[in-house]
Design a protein around this motif. Sequence first.
Motif, PDB file in Angstrom:
ATOM      1  N   SER A  17     -35.321 -28.647 108.024  1.00 46.25           N
ATOM      2  CA  SER A  17     -34.358 -28.895 109.091  1.00 46.25           C
ATOM      3  C   SER A  17     -32.942 -28.502 108.693  1.00 46.25           C
ATOM      4  N   CYS A  18     -32.703 -28.370 107.383  1.00 55.21           N
ATOM      5  CA  CYS A  18     -31.376 -27.965 106.923  1.00 55.21           C
ATOM      6  C   CYS A  18     -31.532 -26.998 105.757  1.00 55.21           C
ATOM      7  N   ILE A  19     -30.886 -25.845 105.884  1.00 56.02           N
ATOM      8  CA  ILE A  19     -31.021 -24.808 104.859  1.00 56.02           C
ATOM      9  C   ILE A  19     -29.648 -24.289 104.425  1.00 56.02           C
ATOM     10  N   LEU A  20     -29.640 -23.687 103.263  1.00 57.32           N
ATOM     11  CA  LEU A  20     -28.474 -22.969 102.755  1.00 57.32           C
ATOM     12  C   LEU A  20     -28.856 -21.508 102.690  1.00 57.32           C
ATOM     13  N   ARG A  21     -28.062 -20.658 103.355  1.00 52.15           N
ATOM     14  CA  ARG A  21     -28.263 -19.204 103.308  1.00 52.15           C
ATOM     15  C   ARG A  21     -27.111 -18.571 102.543  1.00 52.15           C
ATOM     16  N   ILE A  22     -27.459 -17.736 101.564  1.00 53.53           N
ATOM     17  CA  ILE A  22     -26.464 -16.966 100.815  1.00 53.53           C
ATOM     18  C   ILE A  22     -26.815 -15.506 101.027  1.00 53.53           C
ATOM     19  N   ASP A  23     -25.859 -14.715 101.514  1.00 59.21           N
ATOM     20  CA  ASP A  23     -26.161 -13.352 101.941  1.00 59.21           C
ATOM     21  C   ASP A  23     -24.938 -12.470 101.739  1.00 59.21           C
ATOM     22  N   GLY A  24     -25.154 -11.284 101.166  1.00 60.91           N
ATOM     23  CA  GLY A  24     -24.051 -10.349 101.005  1.00 60.91           C
ATOM     24  C   GLY A  24     -24.530  -8.943 100.700  1.00 60.91           C
ATOM     25  N   ILE A  25     -23.737  -7.970 101.106  1.00 56.12           N
ATOM     26  CA  ILE A  25     -24.088  -6.552 100.919  1.00 56.12           C
ATOM     27  C   ILE A  25     -24.298  -6.236  99.440  1.00 56.12           C
ATOM     28  N   ASP A  26     -23.372  -6.671  98.599  1.00 51.62           N
ATOM     29  CA  ASP A  26     -23.460  -6.380  97.168  1.00 51.62           C
ATOM     30  C   ASP A  26     -23.836  -7.603  96.333  1.00 51.62           C
ATOM     31  N   PHE A  27     -24.346  -8.644  96.986  1.00 53.10           N
ATOM     32  CA  PHE A  27     -24.730  -9.870  96.298  1.00 53.10           C
ATOM     33  C   PHE A  27     -25.887  -9.573  95.341  1.00 53.10           C
ATOM     34  N   ARG A  28     -25.697  -9.908  94.085  1.00 56.88           N
ATOM     35  CA  ARG A  28     -26.738  -9.702  93.073  1.00 56.88           C
ATOM     36  C   ARG A  28     -27.627 -10.946  93.034  1.00 56.88           C
ATOM     37  N   VAL A  29     -28.497 -11.019  94.031  1.00 60.18           N
ATOM     38  CA  VAL A  29     -29.312 -12.205  94.248  1.00 60.18           C
ATOM     39  C   VAL A  29     -30.195 -12.520  93.046  1.00 60.18           C
ATOM     40  N   ASP A  30     -30.805 -11.499  92.445  1.00 59.71           N
ATOM     41  CA  ASP A  30     -31.700 -11.748  91.306  1.00 59.71           C
ATOM     42  C   ASP A  30     -30.931 -12.303  90.112  1.00 59.71           C
ATOM     43  N   ASP A  31     -29.754 -11.775  89.856  1.00 53.05           N
ATOM     44  CA  ASP A  31     -28.925 -12.278  88.758  1.00 53.05           C
ATOM     45  C   ASP A  31     -28.500 -13.724  89.016  1.00 53.05           C
ATOM     46  N   PHE A  32     -28.135 -14.026  90.266  1.00 54.90           N
ATOM     47  CA  PHE A  32     -27.739 -15.390  90.613  1.00 54.90           C
ATOM     48  C   PHE A  32     -28.899 -16.354  90.377  1.00 54.90           C
ATOM     49  N   ILE A  33     -30.067 -16.015  90.881  1.00 59.43           N
ATOM     50  CA  ILE A  33     -31.230 -16.899  90.738  1.00 59.43           C
ATOM     51  C   ILE A  33     -31.576 -17.098  89.260  1.00 59.43           C
ATOM     52  N   LYS A  34     -31.533 -16.031  88.479  1.00 62.72           N
ATOM     53  CA  LYS A  34     -31.836 -16.141  87.041  1.00 62.72           C
ATOM     54  C   LYS A  34     -30.827 -17.015  86.302  1.00 62.72           C
ATOM     55  N   SER A  35     -29.604 -17.058  86.779  1.00 69.24           N
ATOM     56  CA  SER A  35     -28.551 -17.819  86.088  1.00 69.24           C
ATOM     57  C   SER A  35     -28.597 -19.319  86.415  1.00 69.24           C
ATOM     58  N   THR A  36     -29.440 -19.707  87.359  1.00 66.16           N
ATOM     59  CA  THR A  36     -29.515 -21.106  87.784  1.00 66.16           C
ATOM     60  C   THR A  36     -30.950 -21.609  87.663  1.00 66.16           C
ATOM     61  N   ASP A  37     -31.126 -22.889  87.860  1.00 67.24           N
ATOM     62  CA  ASP A  37     -32.484 -23.422  87.968  1.00 67.24           C
ATOM     63  C   ASP A  37     -32.810 -23.758  89.425  1.00 67.24           C
ATOM     64  N   LEU A  38     -32.039 -23.195  90.359  1.00 66.17           N
ATOM     65  CA  LEU A  38     -32.271 -23.401  91.785  1.00 66.17           C
ATOM     66  C   LEU A  38     -33.483 -22.596  92.232  1.00 66.17           C
ATOM     67  N   LYS A  39     -34.253 -23.161  93.147  1.00 65.46           N
ATOM     68  CA  LYS A  39     -35.490 -22.536  93.612  1.00 65.46           C
ATOM     69  C   LYS A  39     -35.396 -22.208  95.104  1.00 65.46           C
ATOM     70  N   PRO A  40     -35.083 -20.955  95.433  1.00 68.82           N
ATOM     71  CA  PRO A  40     -35.026 -20.586  96.859  1.00 68.82           C
ATOM     72  C   PRO A  40     -36.441 -20.512  97.445  1.00 68.82           C
ATOM     73  N   TYR A  41     -36.556 -20.767  98.732  1.00 66.71           N
ATOM     74  CA  TYR A  41     -37.854 -20.581  99.391  1.00 66.71           C
ATOM     75  C   TYR A  41     -37.977 -19.155  99.912  1.00 66.71           C
ATOM     76  N   ARG A  42     -36.852 -18.420  99.916  1.00 66.52           N
ATOM     77  CA  ARG A  42     -36.873 -17.036 100.398  1.00 66.52           C
ATOM     78  C   ARG A  42     -35.839 -16.224  99.629  1.00 66.52           C
ATOM     79  N   ILE A  43     -36.255 -15.027  99.193  1.00 63.11           N
ATOM     80  CA  ILE A  43     -35.348 -14.061  98.570  1.00 63.11           C
ATOM     81  C   ILE A  43     -35.588 -12.723  99.262  1.00 63.11           C
TER      82      ILE A  43
END
Length: 150
Positions: A2-28
């Motif tokens: 019912s509540c989500i956080l979306r992080i989105d960007g043209i040059d966003f290095r999503v894989d690097d961000f996820i690797k640097s944290t212990d956060l678990k996205p449900y979608r990449i």
Amino acid sequence: MSCILRIDGIDFRVDDFIKSTDLKPYRIYRKGDKIKIGKKKIQDSNGCSFDLSETGFKDFEQQKKDVIEYLNKNFLQLNTVYSFGLKNDENPTIDFGIENLMMDFWCQTEYLDPKLLKLVGNLNFGIEISLYRPNPLDIENMELETDKKT
């Protein structure tokens, strides 16, 4: 969800961000990925989504409590997101999904307390409130209950 956080960007290095944290996205997703839903055929940005609350659409108060808890617990990790290529105008967004009560009331107002606003503001995140129609079965049950009372 019912509540989500979306992080989105043209040059966003999503894989690097996820690797640097212990956060678990449900979608990449990544630029160039095929999109199954919607008008766009190819993803034009990189991003990820996180489930912040599993509370139902009818319990906005609990959703807000869940989000405050999540943000407090993960503040330091989330605070690094802009160092992974997000531009200043590519704000991560917290999207509260709540039940639209406008069928029952003339006006629907929702309150966001300063504790939540301060956390979100300090992260430079945005807030959306998405209103969803009530489940038709819920509406039918409400009408049946009303009929029984009269």
